[in-house]
Each structure stands twice: as structure tokens, then as C-alpha cells.
Design an enzyme around this catalytic site. Structure first.
Site, short mmCIF file in Angstrom:
data_model
loop_
_atom_site.label_atom_id
_atom_site.label_comp_id
_atom_site.label_asym_id
_atom_site.label_seq_id
_atom_site.Cartn_x
_atom_site.Cartn_y
_atom_site.Cartn_z
N CYS A 119 -16.87 -0.53 17.97
CA CYS A 119 -16.48 -1.93 17.76
C CYS A 119 -15.90 -2.45 19.06
O CYS A 119 -15.55 -1.67 19.94
CB CYS A 119 -15.45 -2.02 16.64
N CYS A 126 -13.27 -4.87 18.98
CA CYS A 126 -12.00 -5.60 18.77
C CYS A 126 -10.80 -4.99 19.47
O CYS A 126 -9.88 -5.71 19.84
CB CYS A 126 -11.72 -5.81 17.28
N CYS A 160 -14.45 -8.78 17.02
CA CYS A 160 -15.33 -7.62 17.07
C CYS A 160 -16.60 -7.88 17.87
O CYS A 160 -17.44 -6.99 18.02
CB CYS A 160 -15.68 -7.17 15.65
N LYS A 163 -17.96 -3.81 4.43
CA LYS A 163 -16.61 -3.93 4.97
C LYS A 163 -16.08 -5.31 4.64
O LYS A 163 -16.64 -6.32 5.06
CB LYS A 163 -16.65 -3.71 6.48
N ARG A 216 -4.19 -2.80 12.58
CA ARG A 216 -4.27 -3.77 13.68
C ARG A 216 -3.03 -3.67 14.57
O ARG A 216 -3.12 -3.86 15.77
CB ARG A 216 -4.51 -5.17 13.15
N ARG A 250 -11.55 -12.74 10.54
CA ARG A 250 -12.84 -12.06 10.60
C ARG A 250 -13.77 -12.46 9.44
O ARG A 250 -14.72 -11.76 9.13
CB ARG A 250 -12.63 -10.55 10.57
N GLU A 303 -25.92 -5.84 1.74
CA GLU A 303 -25.47 -5.30 3.04
C GLU A 303 -25.93 -3.84 3.19
O GLU A 303 -26.44 -3.45 4.23
CB GLU A 303 -23.94 -5.35 3.14
N LYS A 341 -15.32 -0.03 2.52
CA LYS A 341 -13.99 -0.15 3.12
C LYS A 341 -13.40 -1.51 2.82
O LYS A 341 -14.10 -2.50 3.01
CB LYS A 341 -14.16 0.03 4.64
N SER A 392 -5.48 1.66 6.32
CA SER A 392 -4.09 1.79 6.77
C SER A 392 -3.05 1.32 5.75
O SER A 392 -2.08 2.02 5.51
CB SER A 392 -3.92 1.07 8.10
N TYR A 413 -5.84 8.80 6.43
CA TYR A 413 -4.69 9.20 7.28
C TYR A 413 -3.92 10.33 6.62
O TYR A 413 -3.05 10.93 7.26
CB TYR A 413 -3.80 7.97 7.54
#
Ligand code: PBG
Length: 330
Positions: free
Chosen positions: A120, A122, A130, A201, A211, A223, A239, A254, A280, A319
Site C-alpha cells: 500500500c 498510505c 493509499c 476491506k 493509523r 478512504r 469485490e 477486514k 487494531s 496482534y
């Protein structure tokens, strides 16, 4: 005729019988651990909104990688925080960019650890979008220029794969990105490098802590012109279908927690391996509640992981990967 009472409890009487009839399981093979690599040296800095997740400079990666490998985790998802940013994100496709350098180092230390490169712009653009942005001063608005962005994303993917990335994971949501990247990789002789597409996404508030971590918040606008509307699920099929036709090897949904139905729908419609990205804020919310003593972190996380698998995910980017691997070892 009347039905007999069905005795489901017969199959729940002991741990052993529950194990025998269990429908879903989580294994360390399902896990992908995201890793943030930053410029500079001797940096190991905790991300404030993501306790337990750190920025590492390349020279400090070794200790983290040793832990990941010792836990049996087989793949990391690599994000880079570059020193310099510009309008076209040129450090994303610099052969000596942060991701390329880190990839070479990781493959040198652990040739068998799979490096999944997030593709990406971004983190690398000064405006934080992005793709390439065209500002129309007369109309006082800014647009993403799709095809020019594709060219730069292809260059990024090729340079990541040339540095040794095992899997390319484009997360930019430009139209036609899988086709363009597949073609670019093939032309560069990298036809064996698979594409894990961030197919579905959503434009989500659940990316907030990331971010902060990646310093990639858009400097203006949002976005929503390229990421999906959280209200849509049929569009998710469209998609994913485009990505399959364009040559994706794996699909992704996501975020994950608020989109379990989307994971299920994609699983039922396509037979490619399916990845759920436990993003996140999904991590930060659990961490915050656990730190307050409001929940039992381990059981909440393991229940969440089994939920992703039950919904239809084959792989989970999380994570929590190191914790899950540790808990699975018992
Ligand atoms: C880059 C990218 C983002 C995430 C992964 N890759 C941020 C975004 O699209 O704004 C989010 C990951 C997370 O929240 O854990 N496009």
C-alpha cells in the site's frame, strides 16, 4: 407422532467428549503476526494505543523474530514506517526502502519464516492516502487517480518480492489492483509469488490505532471512495469475485469482528483460502478491558479466534498471535 427429547448434554459431559465432537479448532498454523518496522536504530517503542505491540528498527528485529519463531508462528505481515514521505510514496518502491531492507534481513535470519508484505502507499505518502491524489483547486476537492496509483503499487509489489517477500498482500483497494500486480510480478519473473488480496476491506473506524502506529492517517478526506461501505455485503461478493478472476490466491475480509457474516458469505461463495484480519481496534478494546480487570483476556481472545474459524476463516491475522501460540502450547 411425538419427538423424543434430544439429549445434547450427552455430548458435553467431559472435556474428552467435548474434544471428540468439536467442530472447529485453532492451530498455530492459522496465525499471521503483524510486525511494524521503523527507520532509525536501536528502536523498540511500544505503540501507546496497542499495548504489547512495538515499533522495531531493523537492528532490533532479531529478538522479536526469535520469539515468533520459537512459538511456531510461520508467517509475519510486514508494515514499514519510512523516514521520508512524499506525494507519490516513493519510499514504498525504493529497493532500499524500509520494508525491502527489513525483508532481506528477516529472510537472512529466518529463511523459513514467511514474510507477507503489505502493499500500500498510505504509510509512504505525505497525504496519507493509499494512492496518488489529484487536487482539483477549482472544484476544491481531491480525487484518487486509480491507474496511476496502480503503476506505483505494481512497482512496490515487485520490489518487495525481489527483496524476498514470500507473499504479496495488497491492501490499497484500487480497482484492478490484483490484475495489475499479478501481471507485474509475472513480467518480473516472480510468477511463483502468491497474492493475498485484501479483497473485502471496509472503510472502518476499527483501523484507528493502526493509523497511529503506522503514521498513515489521511491528512484530508477519508478512504470512503476506495474502501467499502460497512452496510454492504453483496458488494463484498462482487469485490471478491473480481479478485478471483484477476488471479488472487487468497482472499481477505477486514475488519473481522463486526463482519462475521461477510466471512461466512465469502467462504460459501469462493473456494480460495480465506483470511480474517483481526484489526487494531479489535485488539486495543480487548487490551483496555483486560487491563481494567473487566474481562479474562485469554478466554475472550480464544473465544474470538474460534469464532473467526467457525465463521469460515482459514487464517487469522492478529496482534494476539504470540499470545494465542503461547496459550495453545498450554
Ligand atoms: C493500509 C492498511 C491499514 C490497515 C492494514 N493495512 C489501514 C487503513 O487502511 O487505513 C489496518 C490494520 C489494522 O487496523 O490493524 N492500507
Amino acid at each position: 407422532m411425538s419427538f423424543p427429547i434430544v439429549r445434547n448434554r450427552r455430548l458435553r459431559g467431559s472435556q474428552a467428549i467435548r474434544n471428540l465432537v468439536r467442530e472447529t479448532s485453532v492451530s498455530v498454523n492459522d496465525l499471521i503476526y503483524p510486525l511494524f518496522v521503523t527507520h532509525g536504530s536501536n528502536v523498540k517503542e511500544e505503540i501507546p494505543s496497542m499495548p504489547g505491540v512495538y515499533h522495531y528498527s531493523i537492528d532490533r528485529l532479531e529478538e522479536e523474530l526469535a520469539e515468533v519463531v520459537a512459538l511456531g508462528i510461520q508467517a509475519i505481515l510486514l508494515f514499514g514506517v519510512p523516514e521520508t514521505k512524499d506525494a507519490k510514496g516513493s519510499s514504498a518502491y525504493d529497493p532500499n526502502g524500509i520494508v525491502q531492507q527489513a525483508t532481506r534481513k528477516i529472510k537472512q535470519l529466518h529463511p523459513n519464516l514467511l514474510v507477507v508484505a503489505d502493499t500500500c502507499l498510505c504509510q509512504f505518502t505525505d497525504h496519507g492516502h493509499c494512492g496518488v491524489v489529484h487536487v482539483d483547486e477549482h472544484r476544491n476537492c481531491a480525487d484518487i487517480v486509480n491507474d496511476e496509483s496502480l503503476e506505483l503499487l505494481v512497482k512496490t509489489a515487485v520490489s518487495q518480492a525481489e527483496a524476498g517477500a514470500d507473499i504479496i498482500a495488497p491492501s490499497n483497494m484500487m480497482d484492478g489492483f490484483v490484475h495489475a500486480i499479478r501481471q507485474g510480478l509475472d513480467e518480473a519473473g516472480l510468477e511463483n509469488v502468491p497474492i493475498m488480496s485484501y479483497s473485502v476491506k471496509y472503510a472502518s473506524s476499527f483501523y484507528g490505532p493502526f493509523r497511529d502506529a503506522a503514521h498513515s492517517a489521511p491528512q484530508f478526506g477519508d478512504r470512503k471512495t476506495y474502501q467499502m461501505d460497512p452496510a454492504n455485503v453483496r458488494e463484498a461478493i462482487r469485490e471478491a469475485e473480481a479478485d478471483v478472476v484477476e488471479g488472487a490466491d487468497m482472499l481477505m475480509v477486514k475488519p473481522a469482528l463486526a463482519y462475521m457474516d461477510v466471512i461466512r458469505v465469502i467462504k460459501e461463495n469462493f473456494d480460495l483460502p480465506l483470511v480474517a484480519y483481526n484489526v487494531s481496534a479489535e485488539y486495543s478494546m480487548v487490551k483496555a478491558a483486560a487491563q481494567n480487570g473487566w474481562i479474562n483476556e485469554q478466554s475472550i481472545v480464544m473465544e474470538t479466534m474460534i469464532g473467526f474459524k467457525r465463521a469460515g476463516a482459514d487464517l487469522i491475522i492478529t496482534y494476539f498471535a504470540k499470545d494465542v501460540a503461547r496459550w495453545l502450547k498450554g
